[in-house]
Structure formats: structure tokens, C-alpha cells
Design a protein around this motif. Structure first.
Motif, PDB file in Angstrom:
ATOM      1  N   PHE A  10       0.783  -1.237  -0.171  1.00  0.00           N
ATOM      2  CA  PHE A  10      -0.090   0.288  -0.148  1.00  0.00           C
ATOM      3  C   PHE A  10       0.780   1.444   0.037  1.00  0.00           C
ATOM      4  CE2 PHE A  10      -2.280   3.313   2.335  1.00  0.00           C
ATOM      5  CZ  PHE A  10      -3.551   3.715   1.510  1.00  0.00           C
ATOM      6  N   LEU A  11       1.797   1.406   0.971  1.00  0.00           N
ATOM      7  CA  LEU A  11       2.432   2.622   1.187  1.00  0.00           C
ATOM      8  C   LEU A  11       3.582   2.857   0.064  1.00  0.00           C
ATOM      9  CD1 LEU A  11       2.757   2.743   4.966  1.00  0.00           C
ATOM     10  CD2 LEU A  11       1.453   4.178   3.500  1.00  0.00           C
ATOM     11  N   HIS A  12       4.118   1.725  -0.836  1.00  0.00           N
ATOM     12  CA  HIS A  12       4.877   1.926  -1.502  1.00  0.00           C
ATOM     13  C   HIS A  12       4.282   1.729  -2.991  1.00  0.00           C
ATOM     14  CE1 HIS A  12       8.969   2.038  -3.702  1.00  0.00           C
ATOM     15  NE2 HIS A  12       8.512   1.036  -4.446  1.00  0.00           N
ATOM     16  N   CYS A  13       3.831   0.619  -3.244  1.00  0.00           N
ATOM     17  CA  CYS A  13       3.391   0.164  -4.659  1.00  0.00           C
ATOM     18  C   CYS A  13       2.201   1.120  -5.048  1.00  0.00           C
ATOM     19  CB  CYS A  13       3.089  -1.330  -4.705  1.00  0.00           C
ATOM     20  SG  CYS A  13       4.669  -2.302  -4.586  1.00  0.00           S
ATOM     21  N   TRP A  14       1.013   0.728  -4.183  1.00  0.00           N
ATOM     22  CA  TRP A  14      -0.293   1.557  -4.493  1.00  0.00           C
ATOM     23  C   TRP A  14      -0.203   3.154  -4.485  1.00  0.00           C
ATOM     24  CZ3 TRP A  14      -4.562  -1.108  -6.306  1.00  0.00           C
ATOM     25  CH2 TRP A  14      -5.598  -0.208  -6.371  1.00  0.00           C
ATOM     26  N   LEU A  15       0.574   3.622  -3.666  1.00  0.00           N
ATOM     27  CA  LEU A  15       0.582   5.131  -3.609  1.00  0.00           C
ATOM     28  C   LEU A  15       1.416   5.663  -4.617  1.00  0.00           C
ATOM     29  CD1 LEU A  15       0.430   5.923   0.098  1.00  0.00           C
ATOM     30  CD2 LEU A  15      -1.345   5.804  -1.570  1.00  0.00           C
ATOM     31  N   ASN A  16       2.542   4.827  -5.072  1.00  0.00           N
ATOM     32  CA  ASN A  16       3.299   5.385  -5.960  1.00  0.00           C
ATOM     33  C   ASN A  16       2.834   4.960  -7.562  1.00  0.00           C
ATOM     34  OD1 ASN A  16       6.162   6.243  -5.427  1.00  0.00           O
ATOM     35  ND2 ASN A  16       6.132   4.785  -3.912  1.00  0.00           N
ATOM     36  N   ALA A  17       2.089   4.092  -7.653  1.00  0.00           N
ATOM     37  CA  ALA A  17       1.187   4.019  -8.951  1.00  0.00           C
ATOM     38  C   ALA A  17       0.338   5.192  -9.131  1.00  0.00           C
ATOM     39  CB  ALA A  17       0.465   2.618  -8.891  1.00  0.00           C
ATOM     40  N   PHE A  18      -0.261   5.600  -8.241  1.00  0.00           N
ATOM     41  CA  PHE A  18      -1.403   6.856  -8.429  1.00  0.00           C
ATOM     42  C   PHE A  18      -0.522   7.932  -8.394  1.00  0.00           C
ATOM     43  CE2 PHE A  18      -4.765   3.811  -7.356  1.00  0.00           C
ATOM     44  CZ  PHE A  18      -5.798   4.225  -7.845  1.00  0.00           C
ATOM     45  N   ALA A  19       0.393   8.161  -7.652  1.00  0.00           N
ATOM     46  CA  ALA A  19       1.186   9.200  -7.820  1.00  0.00           C
ATOM     47  C   ALA A  19       1.981   9.476  -9.155  1.00  0.00           C
ATOM     48  CB  ALA A  19       2.202   9.145  -6.619  1.00  0.00           C
ATOM     49  N   GLU A  20       2.142   8.482  -9.687  1.00  0.00           N
ATOM     50  CA  GLU A  20       3.152   8.331 -11.254  1.00  0.00           C
ATOM     51  C   GLU A  20       1.659   8.722 -12.217  1.00  0.00           C
ATOM     52  OE1 GLU A  20       5.900   8.377 -13.792  1.00  0.00           O
ATOM     53  OE2 GLU A  20       6.039   8.176 -11.672  1.00  0.00           O
ATOM     54  N   MET A  21       0.486   8.196 -12.037  1.00  0.00           N
ATOM     55  CA  MET A  21      -0.494   8.184 -13.038  1.00  0.00           C
ATOM     56  C   MET A  21      -1.021   9.707 -12.901  1.00  0.00           C
ATOM     57  SD  MET A  21      -2.796   4.910 -13.097  1.00  0.00           S
ATOM     58  CE  MET A  21      -3.206   5.073 -11.518  1.00  0.00           C
ATOM     59  N   LEU A  22      -0.919  10.358 -11.766  1.00  0.00           N
ATOM     60  CA  LEU A  22      -1.421  11.895 -11.620  1.00  0.00           C
ATOM     61  C   LEU A  22      -0.202  12.896 -11.640  1.00  0.00           C
ATOM     62  CD1 LEU A  22      -4.082  11.211  -8.643  1.00  0.00           C
ATOM     63  CD2 LEU A  22      -4.542  11.381 -11.115  1.00  0.00           C
ATOM     64  N   ARG A  23       0.839  12.355 -11.659  1.00  0.00           N
ATOM     65  CA  ARG A  23       2.058  13.148 -11.847  1.00  0.00           C
ATOM     66  C   ARG A  23       2.401  13.825 -10.426  1.00  0.00           C
ATOM     67  NH1 ARG A  23       2.588  17.062 -15.231  1.00  0.00           N
ATOM     68  NH2 ARG A  23       0.408  17.540 -15.930  1.00  0.00           N
ATOM     69  N   PHE A  24       2.037  13.307  -9.460  1.00  0.00           N
ATOM     70  CA  PHE A  24       2.289  13.832  -8.093  1.00  0.00           C
ATOM     71  C   PHE A  24       3.660  13.814  -7.550  1.00  0.00           C
ATOM     72  CE2 PHE A  24       1.984  13.784  -3.481  1.00  0.00           C
ATOM     73  CZ  PHE A  24       1.343  15.017  -3.192  1.00  0.00           C
ATOM     74  N   GLY A  25       4.229  15.236  -7.609  1.00  0.00           N
ATOM     75  CA  GLY A  25       5.721  15.003  -7.436  1.00  0.00           C
ATOM     76  C   GLY A  25       6.205  14.489  -5.998  1.00  0.00           C
ATOM     77  N   ASP A  26       5.509  14.796  -4.842  1.00  0.00           N
ATOM     78  CA  ASP A  26       6.275  14.433  -3.383  1.00  0.00           C
ATOM     79  C   ASP A  26       5.866  13.011  -3.286  1.00  0.00           C
ATOM     80  OD1 ASP A  26       6.933  14.536  -1.074  1.00  0.00           O
ATOM     81  OD2 ASP A  26       5.993  16.328  -0.298  1.00  0.00           O
ATOM     82  N   ARG A  27       6.783  12.117  -3.199  1.00  0.00           N
ATOM     83  CA  ARG A  27       6.451  10.788  -3.059  1.00  0.00           C
ATOM     84  C   ARG A  27       6.874  10.346  -1.581  1.00  0.00           C
ATOM     85  NH1 ARG A  27       6.385   8.864  -8.295  1.00  0.00           N
ATOM     86  NH2 ARG A  27       5.576  10.525  -9.607  1.00  0.00           N
ATOM     87  N   MET A  28       7.256  11.154  -0.607  1.00  0.00           N
ATOM     88  CA  MET A  28       7.534  10.939   0.528  1.00  0.00           C
ATOM     89  C   MET A  28       6.264  10.231   1.288  1.00  0.00           C
ATOM     90  SD  MET A  28       9.945  10.582   2.825  1.00  0.00           S
ATOM     91  CE  MET A  28      11.270  11.751   1.899  1.00  0.00           C
ATOM     92  N   PHE A  29       6.185   9.147   1.167  1.00  0.00           N
ATOM     93  CA  PHE A  29       4.811   8.432   1.907  1.00  0.00           C
ATOM     94  C   PHE A  29       5.075   7.756   2.993  1.00  0.00           C
ATOM     95  CE2 PHE A  29       3.901   8.040  -2.829  1.00  0.00           C
ATOM     96  CZ  PHE A  29       3.204   9.153  -2.949  1.00  0.00           C
ATOM     97  N   TYR A  30       6.586   7.391   3.203  1.00  0.00           N
ATOM     98  CA  TYR A  30       7.108   6.634   4.453  1.00  0.00           C
ATOM     99  C   TYR A  30       8.476   7.082   4.432  1.00  0.00           C
ATOM    100  CZ  TYR A  30       8.889   3.721   0.759  1.00  0.00           C
ATOM    101  OH  TYR A  30       9.386   3.350  -0.234  1.00  0.00           O
ATOM    102  N   ARG A  31       9.156   7.122   5.690  1.00  0.00           N
ATOM    103  CA  ARG A  31      10.703   7.251   5.786  1.00  0.00           C
ATOM    104  C   ARG A  31      11.250   5.744   6.377  1.00  0.00           C
ATOM    105  NH1 ARG A  31       8.381  12.286   7.984  1.00  0.00           N
ATOM    106  NH2 ARG A  31       8.990  13.928   6.622  1.00  0.00           N
ATOM    107  N   ASP A  32      12.501   5.875   6.710  1.00  0.00           N
ATOM    108  CA  ASP A  32      13.293   4.846   7.124  1.00  0.00           C
ATOM    109  C   ASP A  32      12.542   4.435   8.721  1.00  0.00           C
ATOM    110  OD1 ASP A  32      14.261   7.221   8.362  1.00  0.00           O
ATOM    111  OD2 ASP A  32      16.301   6.182   8.188  1.00  0.00           O
ATOM    112  N   TRP A  33      11.500   3.907   8.619  1.00  0.00           N
ATOM    113  CA  TRP A  33      10.989   3.538   9.972  1.00  0.00           C
ATOM    114  C   TRP A  33      11.841   2.385  10.477  1.00  0.00           C
ATOM    115  CZ3 TRP A  33       9.277  -1.435   9.998  1.00  0.00           C
ATOM    116  CH2 TRP A  33       8.747  -2.043   8.774  1.00  0.00           C
ATOM    117  N   TRP A  34      12.243   1.594   9.537  1.00  0.00           N
ATOM    118  CA  TRP A  34      13.010   0.229   9.883  1.00  0.00           C
ATOM    119  C   TRP A  34      14.115   0.530  10.778  1.00  0.00           C
ATOM    120  CZ3 TRP A  34      11.554   1.590   5.049  1.00  0.00           C
ATOM    121  CH2 TRP A  34      12.516   2.086   4.545  1.00  0.00           C
TER     122      TRP A  34
END
Length: 503
Positions: free
Chosen positions: A339-363
């Protein structure tokens, strides 16, 4: 020197020659001074055949012990296989019962062994079943049809309410506009709040189809609130004819699909769309869903399907939690990546949404406060902007601890509501983990805790927390199927069935 075996054979031959010769008077028959070796030689003569017989006896004992050990091991393996086959839920035709003794006999080597044909599945078919996947996404078209009025209500009602407040006038006209806008928002809240719950309960939607409804319900409510929170105050406080112009409808429509929960009139945009990147992310998300179903079907269903039918014991509960830690952390990582990587990045790419910081290095987090901030940046931004900061504003800039506690309370209630909606029962495991453990850990494991040891501790607690969730929710799921209520009551719905269901 003469070999030992040759010496034994020579002495045996000499002994037989002595026995064959007739004994004379006064002459000793065997042994004595004339016999080489005297008494000792006679002892060696008799030790030879005894040693051979003893060696043969030990070989026979060894062979017998190995056969017994092999037989017992085969019986144990056959019994374990038989129990696994009996515990495995067959969705198709049942396999005819074959007792464990016959299984052991078919494994024993024999000259007259013949192949026995029974009804059974191929090994890879057992490993790659899609029954759990098809069950979880059952009635998905109904869920998608229910989504249509939810989306239309979110698209039209908040924007129309803002247009009613756009040019406020003095007197009764302004009051009428505000009242009508509030009435529209109340109707919108009812549609988003009641419609998906009614459809899920009335038609008994399975878990994955419920996920579609509840995630969209929460997402659309959060987007509606953000839009009105960012644009409403300025419009309502406008005076006379100096009303603030409402945002364009296209910007609001774009906001409903772009991967953020904070409304802005414009966002940074990328120059083009990489459709191969979009396809790759959707394929990876689908792969995560398939892998999650495989984990549940292989590591959770066989363990918890019949657990409620056994007597309760603390040892069994602890072992089930330990067993569920690994599939639990796998599910956490799969949900994060899908969800946080694949799904959101797919919609961000389709809508040309530039800010892809959906998560940080929580690990790499060494504190739970940092983990909560970096795990899901999209939701954290919404909570920080509209719960934490607005809470501080209402409290006059003081009591930061109370504002942070409000964030935990809202997050815990929403997470527990999602679990209750998806699973179809109330079992406040997530609520207790958030409030009883998550809150204190946020204040004790704060940002001043650094070092690898704290990161190891954080991962250990994550493993344990996921094991508790998977174990308790799976037990409750199967307990409610094995022990249905004879009569539906309020206390029967909110009381965990796994505490009393031991058939």
C-alpha cells in the motif's frame, strides 16, 4: 608375525589332531607339558569359536535394534502425517480415510509391493490454492457499486457547501446559506458513515471486500475534513462582498485521487507519466496480496482452525502467539510495501504527483515516537495538522502531552473500528495495544533513545505485538464459526467468543 586369525585356525587344527590321536597310558591327553602353551594354549583354543559366535550375536542384536528404531521412527512420521492430513481443511471431495498402520505398511519394502491408488491432490496444488483469495474477495462487485454513491457524495457535497458559503450576505440570507451547507454536510456524513456499514452487515461481505469499503470510507472522510478545514474558515469569516473565491472544481477532483490527505490548491507535478512504472507497481501490489493469502493459508489456518475445539491452556496460548510472530511480521511488511509503496506510487505516477515521501526509514527507528512519525507519513501529516496542532490551539498552546494523547486516542479508535468492520466482530486487541502499550512506549522510548540496542528492542516488540494480534484475532474468528450464538444479543456481540468456545 603370524596374523591373529591364522593363529586361531592353526590352534583349532592342532586341537582336533590331539583329539583324533589315541591316548596312551600315562600320557596326558591334551595340554600338559608337551602341549605348547600349556593351560594358556588350551584357553586360546576354546576362545576362538566363542569369539566368532559372540561377534555374530552382537551383529544380530545391532540389526534388530536398528530395525526397531526404524520401525518406531516410521510410525511417528506416519502418525504426524495422518494428523496433518486430518487437520487440513479440504474444500473439494474428502480423502478416504486410511489408518496410520496401513500407511506404515505401504512404506515397508517387500517383494510383492503394489501401488495403491487413492483420491489425492498434487503437491504443488496443495501449496498454491486460491480458495482463501476467492473467499476474501467475494462479492467485490457489490462493494464497488457501494463505493459509487460514497464517492459522488464526497465529490459534490463538500464543494457545494463551500460554494454556498462563498459569498456570505448579511441577515437571513447568510444564515440560510450556512444552515443549508451544514445540512448537506450532515447528509454526507450519514451516507459515508451508514451506507458501507449497512451493506457489509446486510450482505455479509467477506473480509477483503470489507477492506475496500472501510478504507475508502475513512479516506473520503479524512479528505472531506481536510478540504473543509483548509478552505472553510476563510470563507465563513468573510465579510460583506469580500468573499473568498472557492477553489476550482478540478483542483478538488484532483485532490480526491492524489496520494495525500492534506488539501492544497496546487501540488508539484512531474513532467510525464511512466506507464511501465505504474504497471510494475500494480503487479507488485498484486503479488503482495497473493503472498499474504499464501502465508495465511499455510501458517495461520492450519494452526488456528481447530484451536477453539481444544481445552484452553496458558501454554497453548503462549505457543500460538510465538507461532504467529513470524506470519504477523510478514503481514505487516507486505501491507507496508503493497500500500504505502506500490499502490501510492502507482497513483502518484498516473497523476504526476511529485512529492513521493509516503514513508521514511522507519525500520531504522530507535524509538517508538520516531516509528509512529515515519511508518505512514500520509496519515501522520493529517493527524499532526488537524488533531495535534488544532488541539494545541484549543488548549492555548499548552499541554502538549494532552494533545499527543488525543492523537493516540483518535488513531486507536479508528484502527479498532477498521478491524471491527473488516472482521465483523468487536475484540479490542488493537485498541488495548495502542492505548496500554503504544502510548507509554511513545513517551518512554523517545527520540533521545539511540543506539542499535534500542532498534533491536523496537523490532522485538513489533514481532511480539504482531504475534498477539494475529493469534487472538484468528482464534476469535474461528471461535465465532464453531460456536455461533443461539440468540443475538448486545453482550453476545461484544464478548469475545474464544474465551468460552471449547467444543
Amino acid at each position: 608375525m603370524e596374523p591373529r586369525a591364522a593363529q586361531v585356525q592353526r590352534r583349532e587344527r592342532l586341537g582336533r589332531q590331539q583329539e583324533d590321536r589315541p591316548s596312551r597310558e600315562g600320557e596326558p591327553h591334551s595340554g600338559g607339558a608337551e602341549c605348547p602353551g600349556g593351560v594358556g594354549g588350551n584357553a586360546e583354543v576354546h576362545r576362538g569359536p566363542d569369539l566368532v559366535q559372540w561377534t555374530q550375536h552382537m551383529q544380530a542384536v545391532k540389526t534388530q535394534l536398528l530395525e526397531q528404531a526404524q520401525g518406531q521412527l516410521m510410525e511417528l512420521l506416519d502418525q504426524a502425517m495422518w494428523e496433518a492430513v486430518q487437520a487440513y481443511p479440504l474444500q473439494d471431495r474428502p480423502v478416504p480415510s486410511v489408518p496410520p498402520d496401513s500407511l506404515r505398511k505401504t512404506r515397508e519394502p517387500s517383494l510383492g509391493k503394489r501401488k495403491v491408488f487413492i483420491i489425492r491432490k498434487s503437491l504443488l496444488e496443495l501449496m498454491m490454492e486460491f480458495d482463501l483469495l476467492t473467499f476474501s474477495f467475494g462479492q467485490l462487485p457489490l462493494a464497488l457499486v457501494t463505493w459509487v454513491p460514497m464517492f459522488l457524495s464526497t465529490l459534490l457535497v463538500p464543494y457545494q457547501a463551500l460554494r454556498l458559503w462563498e459569498r456570505p450576505q448579511s441577515g437571513g440570507a447568510w444564515t440560510l446559506r450556512v444552515g443549508l451547507g451544514c445540512l448537506l454536510l450532515a447528509a454526507h456524513t450519514v451516507v459515508l458513515g451508514i451506507l458501507p456499514v449497512h451493506v457489509a452487515v446486510e450482505y455479509q461481505l467477506p473480509p477483503a471486500s470489507r477492506c475496500v469499503l472501510v478504507f475508502e470510507q475513512v479516506r473520503l472522510l479524512m479528505k472531506s475534513y481536510s478540504f473543509l478545514r483548509e478552505t472553510g474558515p476563510g470563507t465563513l469569516w468573510a465579510r460583506g462582498g469580500e468573499g473568498i473565491r472557492a477553489p476550482s472544481f478540478s483542483s478538488y477532483l484532483y485532490f480526491l485521487f492524489c496520494p495525500t490527505l492534506i488539501y492544497r490548491e496546487t501540488y508539484p507535478r512531474t513532467p510525464n507519466v511512466r506507464w511501465n512504472y505504474v504497471a510494475k507497481n500494480f503487479a507488485q501490489a498484486l503479488g503482495c496480496v497473493l503472498y499474504a493469502c499464501f502465508i495465511l493459508g499455510r501458517l495461520c489456518v492450519p494452526v488456528f482452525a481447530n484451536m477453539s475445539q481444544e481445552p484452553f491452556s496458558t501454554r497453548a496460548l503462549v505457543l500460538s502467539i510465538m507461532h504467529a510472530t513470524l506470519p504477523g511480521i510478514f503481514m505487516l511488511l507486505l501491507i507496508f510495501f503493497a500500500f504505502l509503496h506500490c499502490w501510492l506510487n502507482a497513483f502518484a505516477e498516473m497523476l504526476r504527483f511529485g512529492d513521493r515521501m509516503f514513508y521514511r526509514d522507519w525500520w531504522n527507528s530507535t524509538s517508538f515516537s520516531n516509528y509512529y512519525r515515519t511508518w505512514n507519513v500520509v496519515v501522520h501529516d493529517w493527524l499532526y495538522s488537524y488533531v495535534y496542532q488544532d488541539g494545541l490551539w484549543l488548549l492555548g498552546g499548552r499541554a502538549r502531552g494532552a494533545a499527543m494523547l488525543g492523537v493516540f486516542l483518535v488513531s486507536a479508535v479508528v484502527h479498532e473500528y477498521i478491524f471491527c468492520f473488516v472482521l465483523g466482530f468487536f475484540y479490542p486487541v488493537m485498541l488495548l495495544l495502542f492505548l496500554v502499550f503504544g502510548g507509554p512506549l511513545n513517551f518512554t522510548m523517545h527520540d533521545r533513545r539511540t543506539g542499535p540496542a534500542w532498534n533491536v528492542l523496537m523490532w522485538t516488540l513489533l514481532f511480539l505485538g504482531q504475534g498477539i494480534q494475529v493469534s487472538l484475532y484468528c482464534q476469535e474468528w474461528y471461535a465465532r464459526r464453531h460456536c455461533p450464538l443461539p440468540q443475538t444479543t448486545f453482550w453476545g456481540l461484544v464478548t469475545p467468543r474464544s474465551w468460552s468456545c471449547h467444543t
